[in-house]
Scaffold this motif. Sequence first.
Motif, PDB file in Angstrom:
ATOM      1  N   ALA A 493      26.827 -42.000 -75.650  1.00  9.04           N
ATOM      2  CA  ALA A 493      27.397 -42.644 -76.834  1.00  9.04           C
ATOM      3  C   ALA A 493      26.861 -44.063 -76.993  1.00  9.04           C
ATOM      4  N   ILE A 494      26.718 -44.773 -75.878  1.00  7.04           N
ATOM      5  CA  ILE A 494      26.180 -46.134 -75.928  1.00  7.04           C
ATOM      6  C   ILE A 494      24.758 -46.119 -76.475  1.00  7.04           C
ATOM      7  N   ALA A 495      23.965 -45.171 -75.984  1.00  8.90           N
ATOM      8  CA  ALA A 495      22.584 -45.037 -76.478  1.00  8.90           C
ATOM      9  C   ALA A 495      22.582 -44.795 -77.983  1.00  8.90           C
ATOM     10  N   HIS A 496      23.481 -43.938 -78.437  1.00  5.25           N
ATOM     11  CA  HIS A 496      23.586 -43.634 -79.867  1.00  5.25           C
ATOM     12  C   HIS A 496      23.940 -44.896 -80.654  1.00  5.25           C
ATOM     13  N   LEU A 497      24.889 -45.662 -80.167  1.00  2.73           N
ATOM     14  CA  LEU A 497      25.316 -46.885 -80.857  1.00  2.73           C
ATOM     15  C   LEU A 497      24.200 -47.916 -80.921  1.00  2.73           C
ATOM     16  N   LEU A 498      23.393 -47.965 -79.864  1.00  2.00           N
ATOM     17  CA  LEU A 498      22.323 -48.956 -79.799  1.00  2.00           C
ATOM     18  C   LEU A 498      21.020 -48.460 -80.425  1.00  2.00           C
ATOM     19  N   SER A 502      18.123 -43.172 -74.707  1.00  2.00           N
ATOM     20  CA  SER A 502      18.915 -43.234 -73.473  1.00  2.00           C
ATOM     21  C   SER A 502      19.061 -44.694 -73.070  1.00  2.00           C
ATOM     22  N   VAL A 503      19.939 -44.949 -72.120  1.00  2.00           N
ATOM     23  CA  VAL A 503      20.113 -46.313 -71.623  1.00  2.00           C
ATOM     24  C   VAL A 503      19.977 -46.317 -70.101  1.00  2.00           C
ATOM     25  N   ASN A 504      19.426 -47.398 -69.592  1.00  2.00           N
ATOM     26  CA  ASN A 504      19.302 -47.546 -68.140  1.00  2.00           C
ATOM     27  C   ASN A 504      20.218 -48.666 -67.659  1.00  2.00           C
ATOM     28  N   GLU A 505      20.094 -49.044 -66.387  1.00  2.00           N
ATOM     29  CA  GLU A 505      20.971 -50.062 -65.808  1.00  2.00           C
ATOM     30  C   GLU A 505      20.785 -51.417 -66.484  1.00  2.00           C
ATOM     31  N   TYR A 506      19.580 -51.709 -66.909  1.00  2.00           N
ATOM     32  CA  TYR A 506      19.331 -52.958 -67.633  1.00  2.00           C
ATOM     33  C   TYR A 506      20.109 -52.983 -68.945  1.00  2.00           C
ATOM     34  N   ASP A 507      20.029 -51.879 -69.684  1.00  2.00           N
ATOM     35  CA  ASP A 507      20.736 -51.801 -70.964  1.00  2.00           C
ATOM     36  C   ASP A 507      22.245 -51.976 -70.771  1.00  2.00           C
ATOM     37  N   LEU A 508      22.772 -51.364 -69.716  1.00  2.00           N
ATOM     38  CA  LEU A 508      24.212 -51.437 -69.463  1.00  2.00           C
ATOM     39  C   LEU A 508      24.619 -52.854 -69.062  1.00  2.00           C
ATOM     40  N   ALA A 509      23.747 -53.551 -68.351  1.00  2.00           N
ATOM     41  CA  ALA A 509      24.036 -54.946 -67.996  1.00  2.00           C
ATOM     42  C   ALA A 509      24.080 -55.816 -69.250  1.00  2.00           C
ATOM     43  N   GLN A 510      23.141 -55.592 -70.163  1.00  2.00           N
ATOM     44  CA  GLN A 510      23.118 -56.362 -71.406  1.00  2.00           C
ATOM     45  C   GLN A 510      24.255 -55.957 -72.341  1.00  2.00           C
ATOM     46  N   PHE A 511      24.768 -54.759 -72.141  1.00  2.00           N
ATOM     47  CA  PHE A 511      25.875 -54.258 -72.962  1.00  2.00           C
ATOM     48  C   PHE A 511      27.186 -54.978 -72.609  1.00  2.00           C
ATOM     49  N   SER A 585      19.555 -53.179 -56.339  1.00  2.00           N
ATOM     50  CA  SER A 585      18.322 -53.664 -55.714  1.00  2.00           C
ATOM     51  C   SER A 585      17.166 -53.747 -56.704  1.00  2.00           C
ATOM     52  N   THR A 586      17.451 -53.467 -57.972  1.00  2.00           N
ATOM     53  CA  THR A 586      16.412 -53.458 -59.001  1.00  2.00           C
ATOM     54  C   THR A 586      16.469 -54.736 -59.833  1.00  2.00           C
ATOM     55  N   VAL A 587      15.305 -55.298 -60.121  1.00  2.00           N
ATOM     56  CA  VAL A 587      15.222 -56.519 -60.926  1.00  2.00           C
ATOM     57  C   VAL A 587      14.413 -56.225 -62.187  1.00  2.00           C
ATOM     58  N   TYR A 588      14.969 -56.639 -63.315  1.00  2.00           N
ATOM     59  CA  TYR A 588      14.309 -56.444 -64.612  1.00  2.00           C
ATOM     60  C   TYR A 588      13.957 -57.804 -65.212  1.00  2.00           C
ATOM     61  N   GLN A 589      12.952 -57.788 -66.066  1.00  2.00           N
ATOM     62  CA  GLN A 589      12.640 -58.980 -66.841  1.00  2.00           C
ATOM     63  C   GLN A 589      13.628 -59.019 -68.002  1.00  2.00           C
ATOM     64  N   THR A 590      14.403 -60.070 -68.090  1.00  2.00           N
ATOM     65  CA  THR A 590      15.492 -60.123 -69.070  1.00  2.00           C
ATOM     66  C   THR A 590      14.987 -60.036 -70.506  1.00  2.00           C
ATOM     67  N   SER A 591      13.890 -60.670 -70.801  1.00  2.00           N
ATOM     68  CA  SER A 591      13.395 -60.716 -72.181  1.00  2.00           C
ATOM     69  C   SER A 591      12.882 -59.381 -72.689  1.00  2.00           C
ATOM     70  N   THR A 592      12.394 -58.527 -71.771  1.00  2.00           N
ATOM     71  CA  THR A 592      11.790 -57.260 -72.198  1.00  2.00           C
ATOM     72  C   THR A 592      12.501 -56.022 -71.668  1.00  2.00           C
ATOM     73  N   GLY A 593      13.263 -56.172 -70.589  1.00  2.00           N
ATOM     74  CA  GLY A 593      13.896 -55.019 -69.960  1.00  2.00           C
ATOM     75  C   GLY A 593      12.961 -54.269 -69.035  1.00  2.00           C
ATOM     76  N   LYS A 594      11.791 -54.842 -68.789  1.00  2.00           N
ATOM     77  CA  LYS A 594      10.801 -54.201 -67.933  1.00  2.00           C
ATOM     78  C   LYS A 594      11.214 -54.308 -66.468  1.00  2.00           C
TER      79      LYS A 594
END
Length: 686
Positions: A493-498, A502-511, A585-594
């Motif tokens: 549902a979150i993916a649909h709203l956004l 699909s959404v990953n852990e980065y997306d959920l953190a920004q959510f 243990s995963t680190v993403y680039q905040t500006s891109t989600g990479k």
Amino acid sequence: MSGKIKGSTNKLNTVFGFYLLVVLLFCVKTYIAYQTEFTLGAKGSVQQFLLAINPIPAALLLFGIALYFRGRLVYWLMIVIDLIQSIWIFANIIYYREFSDFLTFSVIKGSGDVQNNLGKSIGQIIRPTDFLVFLDIIVLVVLLLTHVIRVDVRPFKRRYALVLSVLAFSLMGAEYGMANADRSGLLTRTFDNNYIVKYLGLNEYAAFNAYQTQKESATRAHANASASDLTSVKKFVNRNRVSPNVKYYGQAKGKNVIIIHLESFQQFLINYKVDGKEVTPNLNKFYKNKNTLSFDNFYNQVAQGKTSDAEMMLENSLYGLPQGSAMTTYGTQNTFQAAPAILSQKGYTTAAFHGDVPSFWNRDNTYKSWGYEYFFSSSYYKTKPDYSVGYGLKDKIFFKQASQYLDQLPQPFYAKLITLTNHYPYELDKQNTDFPATKTGDKTVDPYVQTAHYLDEAFGEFLTYLKTSGLYKNSVIMLYGDHYGISDNHRAAIAHLLGKKSVNEYDLAQFQKVPLMIHSAGLKGGIDHTYGGEIDVLPTLMDLLGVKDNNTIQFGQDLLSNKRNQVVAFRDGDFVTPKYTKVGSTVYQTSTGKKLTLTSQQKKQITKLQNYVTTELSLSDRVIEGDLLRFYTPKGFTKVNKKDYNYKYINGMAKLKAAEKKYPTSVLAKRNGKAVPYKTDAPELK
């Protein structure tokens, strides 16, 4: 073939055979629950293996208790033990479905303070399939009662029972060894409860949580706390205190403060549309107002305490606890240096407004500890069956009735109004539903925009009242979202709203972003992109009001300061900065989600940031759990005396009347006793 079946049945007709059957059925249903009801994120062969076997050691141990007894009691003890464990699984399924977390004994212990109207929410959460966790028990009872499995009355040798107990403990040790090798510091560092269940199991998690709760109780008794424990806290706070922005410091000096608590309101709702219609047109306009400072990288930082955690951070700049609610556990007895007390000693009248029972989240006691002079809770409002929904008064009715008390508060005042309608399970009657639901297919998520729209309409009406009363020009009006409204369990549902596949852990953190808006006439507004969270609100507000509080214990930093570090700590130890988003243990680039493969230099940066976050969280916990502020009174601050406050209706009204005579600065006094008209389209009031 019949001989084999008969042989298998004969094996079950022994105590040991029945024991193995019970263990097998219990472990299978637990594993099914892991896979279907919880989002544990088991990755790789080691984690998958541990997830599959982790129910076994505890099952062997707990069901093995029955083997020390004799006769029919052995069988029925196994059934009872199975029932108790199944209730624990069932309760966690229900709790996890909404909160994306497992039950703690702190939550259970404090349930009396938060259970009002909870039955209605649970009714919305429970599914018929949830009761399948009891199916094996029913099958076993039927097999026993119909004598398909016969009771073996021969005593099971206790030395064998002891061997099984030793085996269970050995397996637990081996399991922990494997788990700790894959995830070092599993039980010594701050991790999400999902990790403990994933690696060790639900029963081991319960045992560890019981230990933590007991340890917490010991800390509450202040057995080891002393004034010297504040040394490291003061050093950290003073080292990280930032100077205010001279352009904003004191810009709202002497003005009223009106805080509107937007229940379960997330940042993505701002400017969001459904079928071409704005969900929150009034909030959108307020967000973009030239005199509104709006923060678009502002995160909720709550844990299990949810709303109570948000309030703790907002008014104390102290984090909520990693488990349970600080307001429930420590709100009654602890010493605080909260916003209401600070401002009350600067000449402000302080009041909180809430359309539900005062005991919810232990507010009736906590607010006394924080120094609130008034608490206008449910007994102050007129109620009818259709005036309330979910957790209290509907927002339109709440704002209208609250305004009559706001009119009477001597100015300047500090007032917090807590909305409720946009609370799970997002219920709203047909006469108030005039907005389309989203079409994610998730029944929990789709009504969310409808209650958010209703909240927006209520806010629009309240804003009109503020303008009519004159409070709009003479107040700092602050709006903030307390926590997420849609949990991580609703990923599709979150993916649909956004608008994503699909959404990953980065997306959920920004959510986890929630809105923060600070409005004041003459204030230079705009969209501020600084990264911050609820822990930062209090120092920001104090600097805007020109209140010097350099000696208080606050872990946040002024959001408007040019020198703030922009590190947003989450309660599980993860964090977000303008550069990095760390999840597990995963680190993403905040500006891109990479997802980043860290260089040695980046690893050093992450380690430094992680140390800061871990230290900040642990020191805040030390302050609350040890009640350390009782040892320290900042210069110019007077400790709160809880006995000075009484929130009963009769006492509150008498105090308000006396205050009006002594300090005739209220809106009502300035209007010569004439009430401010309040316009609402609430159908219940027509």
